[in-house]
Design a protein around this motif. Sequence first.
Motif, PDB file in Angstrom:
ATOM      1  N   LEU A  22       5.412  16.603  16.854  1.00  0.00           N
ATOM      2  CA  LEU A  22       4.882  17.831  16.882  1.00  0.00           C
ATOM      3  C   LEU A  22       4.680  18.817  15.905  1.00  0.00           C
ATOM      4  CD1 LEU A  22       1.822  17.532  19.589  1.00  0.00           C
ATOM      5  CD2 LEU A  22       1.569  16.556  17.428  1.00  0.00           C
ATOM      6  N   ARG A  23       6.074  19.717  16.049  1.00  0.00           N
ATOM      7  CA  ARG A  23       6.388  20.250  14.907  1.00  0.00           C
ATOM      8  C   ARG A  23       7.063  19.650  13.288  1.00  0.00           C
ATOM      9  NH1 ARG A  23       8.668  25.747  15.956  1.00  0.00           N
ATOM     10  NH2 ARG A  23      10.480  25.118  14.526  1.00  0.00           N
ATOM     11  N   LYS A  24       8.013  18.373  13.578  1.00  0.00           N
ATOM     12  CA  LYS A  24       7.614  18.460  11.760  1.00  0.00           C
ATOM     13  C   LYS A  24       6.381  17.783  11.314  1.00  0.00           C
ATOM     14  CE  LYS A  24      11.866  16.379  14.068  1.00  0.00           C
ATOM     15  NZ  LYS A  24      12.960  15.090  13.896  1.00  0.00           N
ATOM     16  N   LEU A  25       5.676  17.146  12.204  1.00  0.00           N
ATOM     17  CA  LEU A  25       4.659  17.126  11.748  1.00  0.00           C
ATOM     18  C   LEU A  25       3.525  18.046  11.294  1.00  0.00           C
ATOM     19  CD1 LEU A  25       2.217  13.777  11.486  1.00  0.00           C
ATOM     20  CD2 LEU A  25       0.856  15.062  13.169  1.00  0.00           C
ATOM     21  N   VAL A  26       2.863  18.242  11.966  1.00  0.00           N
ATOM     22  CA  VAL A  26       2.397  20.474  11.722  1.00  0.00           C
ATOM     23  C   VAL A  26       2.958  20.971  10.189  1.00  0.00           C
ATOM     24  CG1 VAL A  26       2.046  22.508  11.674  1.00  0.00           C
ATOM     25  CG2 VAL A  26       1.621  20.568  13.620  1.00  0.00           C
ATOM     26  N   SER A  27       4.239  20.909   9.903  1.00  0.00           N
ATOM     27  CA  SER A  27       5.342  21.159   8.950  1.00  0.00           C
ATOM     28  C   SER A  27       4.754  20.696   8.087  1.00  0.00           C
ATOM     29  CB  SER A  27       6.547  21.437   9.543  1.00  0.00           C
ATOM     30  OG  SER A  27       7.922  22.143   7.902  1.00  0.00           O
ATOM     31  N   GLY A  28       5.282  19.388   7.829  1.00  0.00           N
ATOM     32  CA  GLY A  28       4.527  18.373   6.630  1.00  0.00           C
ATOM     33  C   GLY A  28       3.265  18.408   6.368  1.00  0.00           C
ATOM     34  N   LEU A  29       2.547  18.468   6.969  1.00  0.00           N
ATOM     35  CA  LEU A  29       0.929  18.526   6.558  1.00  0.00           C
ATOM     36  C   LEU A  29       0.785  20.251   5.751  1.00  0.00           C
ATOM     37  CD1 LEU A  29      -1.327  17.431   9.547  1.00  0.00           C
ATOM     38  CD2 LEU A  29      -0.299  16.285   7.520  1.00  0.00           C
ATOM     39  N   THR A  75       0.887  13.071   1.702  1.00  0.00           N
ATOM     40  CA  THR A  75       0.557  14.245   1.544  1.00  0.00           C
ATOM     41  C   THR A  75       0.935  14.321  -0.070  1.00  0.00           C
ATOM     42  OG1 THR A  75       2.773  15.504   1.771  1.00  0.00           O
ATOM     43  CG2 THR A  75       1.715  15.701   3.485  1.00  0.00           C
ATOM     44  N   ARG A  76       0.101  15.087  -0.991  1.00  0.00           N
ATOM     45  CA  ARG A  76      -0.026  15.554  -2.292  1.00  0.00           C
ATOM     46  C   ARG A  76       0.449  16.905  -2.728  1.00  0.00           C
ATOM     47  NH1 ARG A  76      -2.172  11.244  -6.185  1.00  0.00           N
ATOM     48  NH2 ARG A  76      -4.586  13.005  -5.965  1.00  0.00           N
ATOM     49  N   LYS A  77       0.785  17.494  -3.198  1.00  0.00           N
ATOM     50  CA  LYS A  77       0.898  19.034  -3.314  1.00  0.00           C
ATOM     51  C   LYS A  77       0.169  18.607  -4.745  1.00  0.00           C
ATOM     52  CE  LYS A  77       4.838  21.332  -0.894  1.00  0.00           C
ATOM     53  NZ  LYS A  77       6.471  21.761  -0.998  1.00  0.00           N
ATOM     54  N   HIS A  78      -1.066  20.404  -5.031  1.00  0.00           N
ATOM     55  CA  HIS A  78      -1.800  20.106  -6.272  1.00  0.00           C
ATOM     56  C   HIS A  78      -1.612  21.562  -6.768  1.00  0.00           C
ATOM     57  CE1 HIS A  78      -3.561  16.908  -4.470  1.00  0.00           C
ATOM     58  NE2 HIS A  78      -3.189  16.296  -5.294  1.00  0.00           N
ATOM     59  N   ASP A  79      -1.286  21.487  -7.816  1.00  0.00           N
ATOM     60  CA  ASP A  79      -1.359  22.600  -8.652  1.00  0.00           C
ATOM     61  C   ASP A  79      -1.962  24.023  -8.174  1.00  0.00           C
ATOM     62  OD1 ASP A  79       1.063  22.661  -9.386  1.00  0.00           O
ATOM     63  OD2 ASP A  79       0.549  22.067 -11.172  1.00  0.00           O
ATOM     64  N   ASP A  80      -3.322  23.909  -7.956  1.00  0.00           N
ATOM     65  CA  ASP A  80      -4.417  24.408  -7.615  1.00  0.00           C
ATOM     66  C   ASP A  80      -5.025  25.007  -5.886  1.00  0.00           C
ATOM     67  OD1 ASP A  80      -5.319  22.028  -7.346  1.00  0.00           O
ATOM     68  OD2 ASP A  80      -7.072  22.305  -8.232  1.00  0.00           O
ATOM     69  N   ASP A  81      -3.494  24.233  -6.051  1.00  0.00           N
ATOM     70  CA  ASP A  81      -3.693  24.129  -3.969  1.00  0.00           C
ATOM     71  C   ASP A  81      -5.161  24.067  -3.135  1.00  0.00           C
ATOM     72  OD1 ASP A  81      -1.537  26.102  -4.020  1.00  0.00           O
ATOM     73  OD2 ASP A  81      -2.724  27.719  -3.768  1.00  0.00           O
ATOM     74  N   LEU A 112       0.792  -1.156   0.158  1.00  0.00           N
ATOM     75  CA  LEU A 112      -0.137  -0.082  -0.211  1.00  0.00           C
ATOM     76  C   LEU A 112       0.903   1.678  -0.215  1.00  0.00           C
ATOM     77  CD1 LEU A 112      -2.864   1.417   0.119  1.00  0.00           C
ATOM     78  CD2 LEU A 112      -2.872   1.337   2.697  1.00  0.00           C
ATOM     79  N   PHE A 113       1.976   0.892   0.753  1.00  0.00           N
ATOM     80  CA  PHE A 113       2.734   2.326   0.982  1.00  0.00           C
ATOM     81  C   PHE A 113       3.036   2.669  -0.429  1.00  0.00           C
ATOM     82  CE2 PHE A 113       3.309   3.098   5.796  1.00  0.00           C
ATOM     83  CZ  PHE A 113       2.503   3.013   6.068  1.00  0.00           C
ATOM     84  N   THR A 114       3.750   1.397  -1.124  1.00  0.00           N
ATOM     85  CA  THR A 114       4.624   1.769  -2.601  1.00  0.00           C
ATOM     86  C   THR A 114       3.211   2.374  -3.345  1.00  0.00           C
ATOM     87  OG1 THR A 114       6.024   0.035  -1.294  1.00  0.00           O
ATOM     88  CG2 THR A 114       5.966   0.622  -4.330  1.00  0.00           C
ATOM     89  N   TRP A 115       2.628   2.167  -3.476  1.00  0.00           N
ATOM     90  CA  TRP A 115       1.103   2.147  -4.088  1.00  0.00           C
ATOM     91  C   TRP A 115       0.463   4.365  -4.333  1.00  0.00           C
ATOM     92  CZ3 TRP A 115      -3.565   4.158  -3.843  1.00  0.00           C
ATOM     93  CH2 TRP A 115      -4.473   4.179  -4.889  1.00  0.00           C
ATOM     94  N   LEU A 116       0.842   3.936  -2.698  1.00  0.00           N
ATOM     95  CA  LEU A 116       0.740   5.122  -2.907  1.00  0.00           C
ATOM     96  C   LEU A 116       2.024   6.551  -2.892  1.00  0.00           C
ATOM     97  CD1 LEU A 116      -0.784   5.598   0.999  1.00  0.00           C
ATOM     98  CD2 LEU A 116      -2.245   6.191  -0.789  1.00  0.00           C
ATOM     99  N   THR A 117       3.229   5.672  -3.287  1.00  0.00           N
ATOM    100  CA  THR A 117       4.013   6.377  -3.540  1.00  0.00           C
ATOM    101  C   THR A 117       4.109   6.651  -4.676  1.00  0.00           C
ATOM    102  OG1 THR A 117       5.217   6.117  -1.684  1.00  0.00           O
ATOM    103  CG2 THR A 117       6.863   6.898  -3.503  1.00  0.00           C
ATOM    104  N   GLU A 118       3.563   6.152  -5.407  1.00  0.00           N
ATOM    105  CA  GLU A 118       4.026   5.568  -7.292  1.00  0.00           C
ATOM    106  C   GLU A 118       2.975   6.818  -7.591  1.00  0.00           C
ATOM    107  OE1 GLU A 118       2.400   2.093  -8.405  1.00  0.00           O
ATOM    108  OE2 GLU A 118       4.882   0.843  -8.289  1.00  0.00           O
ATOM    109  N   GLN A 119       1.884   7.705  -6.657  1.00  0.00           N
ATOM    110  CA  GLN A 119       0.492   8.239  -6.892  1.00  0.00           C
ATOM    111  C   GLN A 119       0.919   9.443  -6.433  1.00  0.00           C
ATOM    112  OE1 GLN A 119      -2.458   6.735  -8.407  1.00  0.00           O
ATOM    113  NE2 GLN A 119      -1.740   4.654  -8.272  1.00  0.00           N
ATOM    114  N   GLY A 120       2.320   9.267  -6.411  1.00  0.00           N
ATOM    115  CA  GLY A 120       2.363  10.940  -6.365  1.00  0.00           C
ATOM    116  C   GLY A 120       2.118  11.567  -4.734  1.00  0.00           C
ATOM    117  N   PHE A 121       2.075  10.938  -3.466  1.00  0.00           N
ATOM    118  CA  PHE A 121       2.308  10.866  -2.229  1.00  0.00           C
ATOM    119  C   PHE A 121       3.740  10.623  -1.671  1.00  0.00           C
ATOM    120  CE2 PHE A 121      -2.505  10.375  -3.348  1.00  0.00           C
ATOM    121  CZ  PHE A 121      -2.758  11.086  -2.552  1.00  0.00           C
ATOM    122  N   ALA A 122       3.610  11.849  -0.682  1.00  0.00           N
ATOM    123  CA  ALA A 122       5.225  11.465   0.486  1.00  0.00           C
ATOM    124  C   ALA A 122       4.786  11.543   1.326  1.00  0.00           C
ATOM    125  CB  ALA A 122       6.012  12.909   0.167  1.00  0.00           C
ATOM    126  N   ALA A 123       5.756   9.891   2.117  1.00  0.00           N
ATOM    127  CA  ALA A 123       5.545   9.835   3.418  1.00  0.00           C
ATOM    128  C   ALA A 123       6.629  10.375   4.099  1.00  0.00           C
ATOM    129  CB  ALA A 123       6.159   8.463   3.752  1.00  0.00           C
TER     130      ALA A 123
END
Length: 520
Positions: A428-435, A178-184, A157-168
């Motif tokens: 939590l600083r790392k987690l919130v920043s990652g979000l 998380t995954r970034k999108h051009d339209d926010d 599942l984690f490999t599949w999510l990475t292939e979909q453009g998500f980053a752990a």
Amino acid sequence: VAAGKVWILAENKELDNHSNNRSWTLVSRDEVPSGRRIHKLIWVYKLKRDGTAKARLCVQGNTLEAGVDYDQVFSAALRYSSARALFAYAARNRCRVRSVDLVAAYLQGQFLDGERVYCYQAQGHVKLDANGVPLIARVDKPIYGIQQAGRRLQRMLFTWLTEQGFAALDDSDPCVFTRKHDDDEILRLGVYVDNLQIVHSVSLDANGRGPAGCAYNAFMDALAKDWEVTDEGPMEDLLGIEVDYLADGSIKLHQTNYIKTIIDRFLPDGPLAGKAALPYSSDFLQNVADALALPAGAHPELVKPMQERIGCLMYAATSTRPDIAFAVHYLCKCMQRPTPELIRETDHVLTYLARHSSAGLTYSPDQTRLAGFSDASWETASSTSGWVVLWQSAALTWGSRKQKSIALSTCEAEIIALSEAAKDVVYLRKLVSGLGEPDPDATPLSTDSQSARDVSYNPEHHDRMKHVQRRHFFIRDMVESFEITVPFVRSADNLADFLTKPMKSASQFHALRKRIMNEP
């Protein structure tokens, strides 16, 4: 007869899942490699919350041999603090949270090359070879009960999510993606074994579809194509934690139904008489001290009832109820030394919960920063550390814990508590920043000890601190790296105060609870 038929149908449905998934191949006994143990397949039955009969076929995992049937078995699970952070993030950005479940999740995993487990066939569904000898099921894919099943599912599942453009978020919680999108457009995922907690910003229609061309639709289409999933709609509960979406955009987490269940179980005649404004009696500390002074096993008949009560209370205390964390922490000290008085104390906590069953954590849409509070109760033996870290107006994480070393002064006890709290703040600083919500400024971690604050910044009070181990000065390292600041607050304003000692004033207790849990 009708009831028996229900379970037969449930068994057949489970076997159909395995057949469709090609979970095993039936082989003759002669094809089992020499020296390989043959394990049992066992049925586990359950009535689900909606009344559906569920039959689960599992390998009897306790007979599997390490190094033969499995090697590595670790698989991460979404931390509760991370799940709470996702809800807080959703409230902050006025998003919604969707729940998606992987159907027969472990069956969708894949073994590594050469991995095999051999089992006798399921009771009641045995097939024979030409000589009338029962065939053996060579399990070719992970199924429930196999030690590495969770790991195999997660790796896929984690490999599949990475292939979909998500980053752990590997530096905080690898189960958050998380995954970034051009339209926010916002799309954030939390993975708890076979359940996806999906934070999304687009509005969905009655069919669970967003606007044409949105990233949410594309992700859900890809998920349905490659995995067998059930879209459960807006997330209304997560492992017994109920979710309410309030009109102002706030999100409330509570355990009302769970609390009612444990009240019915342990207090069948109803809560104790009285208001129970506090989760402990006025004799709480004395009752704990008396129990600890007894030899283990003084009341053997009370050990199991005590452990059952504490186990249920711990789930509430670590999920949504920081207001009972101190009481549960102290009661845990006496798990092997229960007394009638302590059973009464557990009933007191349960009565308090019954009186305040709907209380919970409410994350507001207001733009607030992370903020922590730390406190310590200096004791002649092991002192108690207490801390709480808030975001979006309510607690994300908290703790009430016995210190592992004996503090020789209040300053030492407070600095130990600060360093423990700092670990959660940094995470939590790392987690919130990652979000996607980084805070460029240092996070405040407040204390009501001026001397501990001094030591957090500089090597002061040498006579009182010269013997303290280096690891307890982690807080100073975080201050030096501009991750944390240590403001001084009065004891009355220290939100961690009720995590270290009993409150004598019910009004003070409820004032702190209101601020920590963001209650109206």
